[in-house]
Enzyme design. Sequence first.
Site, mmCIF file in Angstrom:
data_model
loop_
_atom_site.group_PDB
_atom_site.id
_atom_site.type_symbol
_atom_site.label_atom_id
_atom_site.label_comp_id
_atom_site.label_asym_id
_atom_site.label_seq_id
_atom_site.Cartn_x
_atom_site.Cartn_y
_atom_site.Cartn_z
ATOM 1 N N HIS A 82 -0.681 11.355 -7.896
ATOM 2 C CA HIS A 82 0.326 12.291 -8.393
ATOM 3 C C HIS A 82 -0.306 13.667 -8.557
ATOM 4 C CE1 HIS A 82 -1.983 11.485 -11.993
ATOM 5 N NE2 HIS A 82 -1.497 12.619 -12.473
ATOM 6 N N HIS A 165 -3.636 19.877 -8.373
ATOM 7 C CA HIS A 165 -4.444 19.043 -7.483
ATOM 8 C C HIS A 165 -4.006 17.591 -7.621
ATOM 9 C CE1 HIS A 165 -6.393 18.670 -11.406
ATOM 10 N NE2 HIS A 165 -6.789 17.473 -10.994
#
Length: 217
Positions: A82, A165
Amino acid sequence: MQGARAAAVLALQGPGNAAARRSGPQTLTIYSGRVLRQRMEADQTQSLRLFYGLWPDELTRAALAGLQTRVKGRKTHHDNLHLTLAFLGEQPATMLPELKQILAGLPRPDMTLVLDRVGYFTRPRIAWAGMSVVPEELAGLHQALMAALAEHNIVAASHDSFKPHVTLAREAKEPDDFPFDTIHWQARQTALIQSTTGPDGLRYRVLASCDFDAGAD
């Protein structure tokens, strides 16, 4: 005897004895093992470890899993991949309706995330996939979320700047610079996610989600 003592202590601590506790001396409370376990289990259900994030579709998830084969470390489970928008830490379970309301009110931008680089955070030794250029829509979504949390007096973990990220591996070695096919992630879903640790390790569970083409679930 211990069970009777625990029952007596619990009775003494009931709402009807509040005045007695204020006026009388404080005593050391000793619980039986059974009562102590029950209280610990109750405490565990009173708070949840939560964060908001972008939840990938299966094609993006598979492409990210392919990148993981090129890095060394403790790999993020395929189902856990995720992009974090805001980490909330431990929050009372009673906050869930409010947190879901915040999720439903967030912008739903039409954006594509171009994951074209692999990087490394020296501390805490994280190998990640990210973007050379962060889309304005993603930055705006993050800003809107942080503003909504502040409006509700909810404190989220903040760092010097937003560094979006996807964590590929923890306790990782710094990856070599290697070529790979750029991943184009058509981000379509934000989610409120619970982090739990069990016998199988860390697991993320989506408690509520908002598809950009629809509403909050």
